[in-house]
Design an enzyme around this catalytic site. Structure first.
Site, PDB file in Angstrom:
ATOM      1  N   GLU A 136      -5.590   3.790  -8.145  1.00  0.00           N
ATOM      2  CA  GLU A 136      -4.755   4.412  -9.651  1.00  0.00           C
ATOM      3  C   GLU A 136      -3.936   3.263 -10.258  1.00  0.00           C
ATOM      4  O   GLU A 136      -3.761   1.759  -9.877  1.00  0.00           O
ATOM      5  CB  GLU A 136      -3.284   4.292  -8.132  1.00  0.00           C
ATOM      6  CG  GLU A 136      -3.273   5.767  -7.463  1.00  0.00           C
ATOM      7  CD  GLU A 136      -2.006   5.788  -6.170  1.00  0.00           C
ATOM      8  OE1 GLU A 136      -1.709   4.699  -6.270  1.00  0.00           O
ATOM      9  OE2 GLU A 136      -2.455   6.855  -5.363  1.00  0.00           O
ATOM     10  N   GLU A 161      -3.706   8.789  -2.341  1.00  0.00           N
ATOM     11  CA  GLU A 161      -4.268   7.983  -1.772  1.00  0.00           C
ATOM     12  C   GLU A 161      -5.504   8.352  -0.131  1.00  0.00           C
ATOM     13  O   GLU A 161      -6.391   8.418  -0.416  1.00  0.00           O
ATOM     14  CB  GLU A 161      -3.394   7.023  -1.235  1.00  0.00           C
ATOM     15  CG  GLU A 161      -2.532   6.180  -1.765  1.00  0.00           C
ATOM     16  CD  GLU A 161      -1.645   6.797  -2.007  1.00  0.00           C
ATOM     17  OE1 GLU A 161      -1.435   8.000  -2.361  1.00  0.00           O
ATOM     18  OE2 GLU A 161      -0.967   6.212  -3.230  1.00  0.00           O
ATOM     19  N   PHE A 193       0.026  -0.655  -2.340  1.00  0.00           N
ATOM     20  CA  PHE A 193       0.346  -1.462  -1.348  1.00  0.00           C
ATOM     21  C   PHE A 193       0.119  -0.975  -0.093  1.00  0.00           C
ATOM     22  O   PHE A 193      -0.146   0.162  -0.097  1.00  0.00           O
ATOM     23  CB  PHE A 193       2.210  -0.999  -1.553  1.00  0.00           C
ATOM     24  CG  PHE A 193       2.680  -1.705  -2.070  1.00  0.00           C
ATOM     25  CD1 PHE A 193       3.406  -2.937  -3.173  1.00  0.00           C
ATOM     26  CD2 PHE A 193       2.816  -0.953  -3.913  1.00  0.00           C
ATOM     27  CE1 PHE A 193       3.426  -2.892  -3.603  1.00  0.00           C
ATOM     28  CE2 PHE A 193       2.748  -1.301  -4.969  1.00  0.00           C
ATOM     29  CZ  PHE A 193       4.296  -2.698  -5.245  1.00  0.00           C
ATOM     30  N   ASP A 250       1.455  -1.024   2.333  1.00  0.00           N
ATOM     31  CA  ASP A 250       2.229   0.207   3.142  1.00  0.00           C
ATOM     32  C   ASP A 250       1.894   1.925   3.143  1.00  0.00           C
ATOM     33  O   ASP A 250       1.751   2.657   3.493  1.00  0.00           O
ATOM     34  CB  ASP A 250       4.116  -0.065   2.227  1.00  0.00           C
ATOM     35  CG  ASP A 250       4.167  -1.461   1.920  1.00  0.00           C
ATOM     36  OD1 ASP A 250       5.222  -1.329   3.131  1.00  0.00           O
ATOM     37  OD2 ASP A 250       3.576  -2.189   1.809  1.00  0.00           O
ATOM     38  N   PHE A 251       1.079   2.059   2.282  1.00  0.00           N
ATOM     39  CA  PHE A 251       0.737   3.006   1.561  1.00  0.00           C
ATOM     40  C   PHE A 251      -0.618   3.439   2.708  1.00  0.00           C
ATOM     41  O   PHE A 251      -1.172   4.768   2.496  1.00  0.00           O
ATOM     42  CB  PHE A 251       0.390   3.728   0.565  1.00  0.00           C
ATOM     43  CG  PHE A 251       1.192   3.642  -0.529  1.00  0.00           C
ATOM     44  CD1 PHE A 251       2.232   3.269  -0.435  1.00  0.00           C
ATOM     45  CD2 PHE A 251       0.788   2.976  -2.477  1.00  0.00           C
ATOM     46  CE1 PHE A 251       3.941   2.977  -1.488  1.00  0.00           C
ATOM     47  CE2 PHE A 251       1.848   2.815  -2.870  1.00  0.00           C
ATOM     48  CZ  PHE A 251       3.426   2.475  -2.615  1.00  0.00           C
ATOM     49  N   HIS A 304       7.429  -1.611   0.751  1.00  0.00           N
ATOM     50  CA  HIS A 304       6.269  -1.863  -0.079  1.00  0.00           C
ATOM     51  C   HIS A 304       6.366  -3.594   0.124  1.00  0.00           C
ATOM     52  O   HIS A 304       6.154  -3.874  -1.125  1.00  0.00           O
ATOM     53  CB  HIS A 304       6.874  -1.696  -1.918  1.00  0.00           C
ATOM     54  CG  HIS A 304       6.658  -0.181  -2.178  1.00  0.00           C
ATOM     55  ND1 HIS A 304       7.256   0.707  -1.878  1.00  0.00           N
ATOM     56  CD2 HIS A 304       6.232   0.261  -3.109  1.00  0.00           C
ATOM     57  CE1 HIS A 304       7.232   1.725  -2.517  1.00  0.00           C
ATOM     58  NE2 HIS A 304       6.205   1.471  -3.334  1.00  0.00           N
TER      59      HIS A 304
END
Lengths: 322, 356
Positions: free
Chosen positions: B29, B70, B93, B95-96, B139
């Site tokens: 992204e 994602e 991140f 976290d994703f 994040h």
């Protein structure tokens, strides 16, 4: 009909090969010697063969949990696939994948897949490879009506459109995802209608008729090879057996299944049409059938006697280097 | 040789590999940014500007901006890797990872094994980890312990610029899938900058780096934690306590030998770990040492981890969440001098205010 007799008999042989594979597994499963989950493709053979008829080893497919037919149609050796289902060392994946993970990268098969919808982004990635390398190869994602509701499929469709990738989203709509009907699970009037919202052309075809699949795919594959971006195909087809082997199928009526076997069997339809048009004889078809029956008897007998994987195989091939 | 930041080192590694091999592509992204807008193309060059300029050199076919999608683009990267490319997929991140984990967990990492040793999936996932930027609970995490637990996946956590360049080049050239974790506090941290050659080189996986050497305690740390541990070790050295500070650099493969050898010398182990208070990297190292070097231990193993909570937003809370140099030093005093936790921390804080 533009197909030669040789082609017709070849495509019939491939469909019949898949049918015999599945019927053999269906029968042998009752002996308890085949471990794990099995999802049979009987009734849907015209799709795998009609699609793969237009593909070479350099084109890719991504299959799903109901993947035996796709793998056979793409050229994987059914003898080694039977070995794999029995968990033997000589199996196509060394006995470490099983029914849901039969892959054959040399044949452009990214594998069956135990995760519903996962093949969509994988096939899209294989299409990206073709684009980056400047080749005219395509990839096909086989998925069902059940997977058509997975986010994977939606995200992959959008990516394929915006990046203009040569990927075909081939939806085998057999009317039931596991044990839930498509009319309940899909909000749109038809699955193919969704493609327009993604900016993708679509066709809806009869997936029980080999010629409908073959003709449609000739055009669709040419569209993708020419660099015009992705295509969506919804093929209405039938599933003769349950979601998995052992599924009592209480959600279906016996008449529905009997009716499908009687009137919508792609093999019977193929035979009648070809015989009617005088392009081949009953004897020629019967001879293919009996050859395959004999071949599968041999594959099963051999697989039952074949060696198990070596104990060391347990920890091999996790990494290439570690 | 020039001193460079981790940010520069990572950019250099990607550019060099893309020049060397046309099969290397970058997917993510805003890796360029500006696609479909009226303003500048390459407006971002990655959210931290690391991939800036790559689209001009390599074109939009190889520097691929994706929608915020994602699961789709990670899957596309996996499919591309399995069919002949060497994609670098940027997961902004870490976290994703929940949005695309299936493609790594059930697909990329398992292909080789499931397919009987025939698949090659040379995927590199670059992703940001780490707390400290008030980026709050979604994040700021460092889930490399999750990545480490996955057979078939390799996991890299660099702590300095030299290692970052060499390890990233190794990751891209590696035939197995690799997750490369970049701590967001390290990109421009002067302590993490180092002499980095302009030319390409690799740092092998599974070889730990001894950041400090000492006789009394072994401290194992990763990423930003390496710098906290090294700082604590320097202070403790003034008091005559010597620490081996080991940076494994890769959590999978792991240089078990370096850790075990060090503990055999020191008899004491502290692990500093930002990943998790439960089932984390620290617990893995503790189990390794407890099961294989128990006889050498002169004191209980100490783990310096965050509490078992999400990462908080408010700065004082977040600072309390992140393992600190003081907590590392206090843990060392506990295991070397037999102090209880409170006395150890009081001693560290008293020394700190005396120094100030």
């Amino acid at each position: 009909m533009s197909l030669t007799k040789e082609q017709l008999l070849d495509y019939y042989r491939k469909m019949r090969n898949i049918r015999e594979f599945e019927e053999t597994i269906h029968r042998e499963n009752t002996t308890g010697e085949i471990p794990g989950f099995l999802h049979l493709y009987c009734g849907e053979e015209a799709n795998a063969v009609g699609v793969c008829a237009h593909l070479s080893d350099d084109d890719y497919i991504a299959s799903n949990h109901r993947g035996h037919g796709h793998c056979v149609a793409k050229g994987s050796d059914p003898r080694l696939m039977v070995m794999e289902l029995y968990g033997r060392a000589e199996g196509l994946c060394g006995g470490k994948g099983g029914s849901m993970h039969i892959a054959d990268l040399d044949r452009g098969s990214l594998g069956a897949n135990g995760i519903v919808g996962a093949g969509a982004p994988l096939a899209t990635g294989a299409a990206l490879t073709q684009k980056v390398k400047g080749r005219d190869n395509v990839s096909v994602c086989f998925f069902g009506d059940g997977a058509s509701n997975e986010g994977y499929v939606f995200e992959a469709m959008n990516l394929a459109v915006i990046l203009k990738l040569p990927v075909i989203f081939y939806c085998e709509n057999n009317g039931v995802g596991e044990g839930t009907g498509v009319d309940y699970a899909v909000g749109a009037d038809s699955i193919a209608d969704r493609a327009a919202a993604f900016g993708m052309p679509a066709k809806k075809i009869d997936g029980t008729d080999f010629f409908s699949v073959y003709d449609a795919m000739e055009e669709v594959v040419a569209h993708c090879r020419a660099g015009n971006g992705p295509y969506f195909v919804e093929a209405e087809t039938v599933r003769f057996y349950g979601h998995f082997e052992g599924d009592p199928q209480k959600y279906r009526l016996k008449e529905e299944i009997d009716n499908a076997k009687l009137h919508r069997d792609c093999l019977k339809k193929f035979r009648s049409r070809v015989i009617e048009e005088g392009l081949a004889t009953t004897e020629e078809f019967d001879s293919i059938d009996s050859d395959l029956v004999a071949a599968y008897k041999g594959y099963v007998a051999e697989a039952k006697q074949a060696a198990w994987p070596r104990p060391e195989a347990l920890t091999e091939d996790v990494y290439i280097t570690y | 040789m020039a001193e460079k930041s981790i940010r520069t080192a990572i950019g250099e590694a990607m550019r060099a590999e893309m020049r060397r091999d046309n099969n290397v592509i970058l997917i993510g992204e805003d890796v360029a940014g500006g696609q479909g807008c009226e303003g500048e193309l390459d407006a971002y060059g990655g959210v931290l500007g690391i991939s800036k300029g790559l689209i001009q050199e390599f074109g939009a076919d190889r520097i691929i901006d994706t929608p915020i999608s994602e699961m789709g683009y990670m899957g596309m990267a996996v499919g591309a890797a399995a069919s002949g490319l060497r994609p670098i997929a940027e997961l902004m991140f870490s976290d994703f990872y929940g949005c695309c984990w299936d493609m790594l967990y059930n697909q990329a990492a398992k292909f080789r094994y499931m397919f009987g040793g025939k698949a090659v999936t040379p995927l590199t996932v670059r992703t940001m980890i780490g707390a400290g930027a008030s980026a709050s609970a979604q994040h700021s995490q460092s889930p490399y312990h999750v990545f480490t637990s996955l057979p078939g996946m390799k996991c890299v956590v660099p702590s300095n610029a030299y290692d970052a360049k060499g390890l990233l080049i190794q990751a891209i050239q590696d035939d197995d899938p690799v997750i490369f974790c970049e701590h967001k506090a390290l990109y421009d941290l002067p302590l993490a900058a180092s002499e980095v050659p302009d030319e390409s080189y690799t740092v092998p996986f599974g070889e730990a780096n001894f950041v400090r050497e000492g006789e009394d305690v072994t401290i194992v740390a990763l990423g930003l934690m390496v710098h906290l541990a090294a700082g604590a070790a320097d202070e403790l050295a003034k008091q005559g306590i010597g620490c081996d500070v080991i940076d494994p650099r890769t959590t999978s493969p792991l240089d078990e030998e370096a850790i075990l050898e060090s503990v055999q010398n020191t008899g004491r182990l502290i692990v500093v770990d930002e990943s998790s208070a439960r089932c984390g990297f620290a617990h893995d190292i503790a189990a390794l040492v407890a099961s294989q070097a128990f006889d050498c231990l002169k004191a209980p193993i100490k783990l310096v981890t965050p509490p078992h909570t999400p990462v908080p937003f408010s700065s004082p809370l977040e600072q309390a969440w992140i393992p600190s140099g003081e907590r590392v030093a206090a843990a060392v005093l506990e295991v070397t001098m037999g102090l209880d936790a409170k006395t150890a921390m009081d001693t560290v804080m008293a020394a700190k205010s005396a120094a100030a």
